[in-house]
Design an enzyme around this catalytic site. Structure first.
Site, PDB file in Angstrom:
ATOM      1  N   ASP A  89     -32.688  -9.768  44.004  1.00  0.00           N
ATOM      2  CA  ASP A  89     -33.379  -9.350  42.786  1.00  0.00           C
ATOM      3  C   ASP A  89     -33.825 -10.599  42.057  1.00  0.00           C
ATOM      4  O   ASP A  89     -33.158 -11.631  42.069  1.00  0.00           O
ATOM      5  CB  ASP A  89     -32.509  -8.449  41.918  1.00  0.00           C
ATOM      6  CG  ASP A  89     -31.171  -9.046  41.574  1.00  0.00           C
ATOM      7  OD1 ASP A  89     -31.087  -9.772  40.565  1.00  0.00           O
ATOM      8  OD2 ASP A  89     -30.195  -8.795  42.306  1.00  0.00           O
ATOM      9  N   ASP A 183     -30.469  -1.728  33.952  1.00  0.00           N
ATOM     10  CA  ASP A 183     -29.521  -2.840  33.983  1.00  0.00           C
ATOM     11  C   ASP A 183     -28.748  -2.824  32.670  1.00  0.00           C
ATOM     12  O   ASP A 183     -29.285  -3.164  31.617  1.00  0.00           O
ATOM     13  CB  ASP A 183     -30.320  -4.136  34.157  1.00  0.00           C
ATOM     14  CG  ASP A 183     -29.463  -5.386  34.085  1.00  0.00           C
ATOM     15  OD1 ASP A 183     -28.267  -5.292  33.793  1.00  0.00           O
ATOM     16  OD2 ASP A 183     -30.020  -6.472  34.326  1.00  0.00           O
ATOM     17  N   GLU A 185     -25.649  -4.226  30.608  1.00  0.00           N
ATOM     18  CA  GLU A 185     -24.591  -5.219  30.465  1.00  0.00           C
ATOM     19  C   GLU A 185     -24.514  -5.754  29.052  1.00  0.00           C
ATOM     20  O   GLU A 185     -23.940  -6.804  28.804  1.00  0.00           O
ATOM     21  CB  GLU A 185     -24.812  -6.372  31.446  1.00  0.00           C
ATOM     22  CG  GLU A 185     -26.179  -6.997  31.370  1.00  0.00           C
ATOM     23  CD  GLU A 185     -26.423  -8.041  32.443  1.00  0.00           C
ATOM     24  OE1 GLU A 185     -25.778  -9.088  32.399  1.00  0.00           O
ATOM     25  OE2 GLU A 185     -27.239  -7.785  33.333  1.00  0.00           O
TER      26      GLU A 185
END
Length: 491
Positions: A89, A183, A185
Site C-alpha cells: 500500500d 483506515d 487508527e
C-alpha cells in the site's frame, strides 16, 4: 504528506496505526504486537520536508527505538506463506520529489495488488492517486483505495468523509478493483461508543453507495483499547496490521473470525519504489484475490447469481440496483425485491409479505431491513419473514400482519404461530395506556406504565383491525425508492 498546506499540524492519535512510508509522523509509543504505519497527514510538526514514514522498526520497543532509528526490513525468522498473494500500500510519500513509481517493475517482483491512499478527512486528496491507480492497473496489478479516517463530532462528519472518499475513488464497480477501505487508527477524541458509531456511519454510507462490503483496516491495541473491542463490525472484511515476525497474524480482536488482508511490515523494499513500503498478504489464494477484486457485481448480484428457491421466486431483475432507505441496497424483481447490507446480508421478499413491508415503509420503517428470506412458519400454510425491528406473518385466511417490540417478544416466548394464540389478524395498534395486537384466539396488550405484556381473551371484533392508521401512526411512504412488486398480492 504531499499536497498538504505547509505548516499544517493536525491532531495526532496517541498510537498512529500505520506509520506508512507514505505519510508518516513518528509514533508516540510502540505497540508490542504491531507498530502500525500512520497513513495520516504529513508530519505533525511543521518540518520543511516530511520525515520518512516509519521511523521506528517493529523490533524497536526498547529505549534505543526512541532515538528515531531507521526502518529495518522483515526480521529473520517466520514470515507469511510465500503462496499467499503479496501486495503493498502506498501514498504520496512513495513519490519523493514528485517522481513516479515504476509499476511494471513492482509487478515483475511478484507484487499482485496495491492499495493506494485516496483521501483523508474531508479536504485532502492524494495528488498521485489517479496516476498510481491507472498505471498500476495497466501493469496488471489488482488495485484498491483507502481513506484515512479523521473521526470527529458531529457524527455526520463520517458521512461527509465517506462521500469525499467515494467522489475521489469512484464506486469501485470495475474488474480488478478491491472494495473500498477505511483506515481507522485515530480517535479524534471520541470515546469508544461514539467512535464505533462514527465508524458505522462511514462504512454504511460507503456500502450503500457502492453495493460492496468495505474493508476495515486497524490494529489490535487500537481496536481493543480505543473501540472497546466491540464485535459489531465482525462481518466487515478485516485488514489487520500487526508486525510480529510470525508466520500468521495471531489472535484477532473484535470478534473477527478471520482476516482478509494482513499488513505484516512497513519495512519492505520493492523494485520500482523509492524507500520502504508497507507489505501485505491477502488470505489466502490467487482465487481469493480474484474474487475480492471482482467489482463488476454487487453483493446482491452475487447472491442472485448463486441461485436458489428465493431467487427463483423473485423472477427476473427489473431496473437497476439503488441505495435503500436506512442503509444498504435494494433491487426490484418481477415478483419481489431483495435488500442487502453488511450487517444483515442479502434477503429476498415476495408476495403479500413484500407488499405489507412496503406498505409500512420498507427499510425506512420501524421494521428496518430484513434478516431472513420468506420462511415457512409453524402454523400450517403460513409464511413469515424476520426483520431487524419485527416480524411479518402471512396466511391466506388472515392476511399479512406485522408484530414487533415487547408484544413480539412475548408472542415468540409463548410459541409464536404454534402457540394457542394462533396467527396475528391485525398489525399492532394503539389502545388507552398502551399498544395491542390481535391474534386468532386472543390478544396481547402492552402497558406503557409497567412495560409489561398481558394476554387477553379474544374479543368479538378479533380479526378486524381497529379503525384508524395502522400501528397508531400513518404508515411511512415507501421512500426507500422501492416501488411495490408488480405481481405482489395483498393478503
Amino acid at each position: 504528506m504531499a499536497g498538504q498546506t505547509p505548516g499544517h499540524v493536525p491532531p495526532r492519535a496517541p498510537n498512529p496505526r500505520r506509520i506508512r512510508a507514505s505519510d508518516l509522523t513518528p509514533p508516540h509509543r510502540a505497540d508490542a504486537d504491531c507498530l502500525p504505519r500512520h497513513r495520516g497527514l504529513p508530519a505533525r510538526s511543521a518540518l520543511p520536508i516530511p520525515l520518512p514514514r516509519r521511523l521506528l522498526s517493529i523490533a524497536a520497543l526498547t529505549a534505543a527505538a526512541l532515538t528515531m532509528s531507521g526502518t529495518t526490513g522483515v526480521a529473520q525468522g517466520a514470515a507469511p506463506s510465500p503462496l499467499w498473494p503479496r501486495g503493498i500500500d502506498v501514498a504520496s510519500w512513495q513519490h519523493p520529489g514528485g517522481g513516479p513509481i515504476d509499476w511494471t517493475a513492482a509487478r515483475a517482483s511478484g507484487v499482485s495488488f496495491v492499495i493506494i491512499k485516496a483521501t483523508e478527512g474531508t479536504n485532502y486528496t492524494n495528488p498521485f492517486f489517479v496516476t498510481d491507480r491507472d498505471a498500476a492497473t495497466r501493469a496488471g496489478l489488482v488495485v484498491g483505495a483507502y481513506h484515512y479516517a479523521r473521526p470527529a463530532q458531529p457524527l455526520s462528519t463520517a458521512v461527509d468523509q465517506a462521500r469525499h472518499f467515494i467522489a475521489v475513488s469512484g464506486l469501485t464497480r470495475t474488474a480488478g478493483h478491491l472494495a473500498p477501505v477505511l483506515d481507522l487508527e485515530d480517535t479524534g477524541g471520541l470515546d469508544p461508543r461514539a467512535l464505533a458509531a462514527w465508524t458505522r456511519a462511514f462504512l454504511e454510507e460507503v456500502e450503500s453507495a457502492t453495493g460492496r462490503a468495505p474493508i476495515l483496516y486497524t490494529y489490535r491495541s487500537f481496536w481493543t483499547g480505543k473501540v472497546a473491542d466491540t464485535h459489531d463490525f465482525a462481518k466487515y472484511p478485516f485488514w489487520f496490521a500487526i508486525y510480529n515476525n510470525q508466520a500468521t497474524p495471531g489472535w484477532l480482536p473484535g470478534g473477527w473470525p478471520n482476516w482478509a488482508l494482513w499488513q505484516y511490515t512497513s519495512g519492505g523494499t520493492v523494485p520500482g519504489i523509492t524507500g520502504n513500503v508497507d507489505m501485505n498478504v491477502l488470505c489466502c489464494t490467487s482465487t481469493a484475490l480474484a474474487a475480492q477484486a471482482d467489482g463488476t457485481r454487487s453483493e446482491i448480484e452475487k447472491w442472485y447469481a448463486a441461485g436458489g428457491p428465493t431467487q427463483a421466486a423473485l423472477g427476473a431483475k427489473v431496473g437497476v440496483e439503488n441505495p435503500a432507505g436506512g442503509g444498504g441496497r435494494w433491487q426490484q424483481y418481477a415478483s419481489g425485491l431483495a435488500f442487502w447490507s453488511v450487517a444483515t446480508g442479502v434477503h429476498g421478499l415476495y408476495g403479500p409479505i413484500s407488499t405489507k413491508y412496503l406498505g409500512i415503509g420498507g427499510s425506512n420503517s420501524f421494521l428496518r431491513r430484513p434478516v431472513s428470506d420468506i420462511e415457512i412458519a409453524s402454523a400450517p400454510g403460513a409464511q413469515q419473514a424476520r426483520f431487524q425491528g419485527g416480524w411479518i406473518y402471512w396466511h391466506p385466511l388472515t392476511g399479512a400482519h406485522e408484530v414487533h417490540g415487547r408484544i413480539l417478544q412475548t408472542y415468540l416466548s409463548l410459541g409464536g404461530t404454534a402457540s394457542g394464540l394462533g396467527l396475528p389478524t391485525t398489525d399492532e395498534y394503539s389502545v388507552p395506556g398502551g399498544r395491542e395486537s390481535t391474534f386468532q384466539h386472543g390478544r396481547l396488550r402492552w402497558d406503557a406504565a409497567t412495560n409489561k405484556v398481558t394476554t387477553l381473551p379474544a374479543a368479538p371484533t378479533d380479526g378486524v383491525p381497529p379503525a384508524g392508521p395502522t400501528n397508531g401512526v400513518p404508515p411511512a411512504a415507501p421512500t426507500d425508492g422501492v416501488p411495490p412488486a408488480a405481481s405482489a398480492e395483498r393478503g
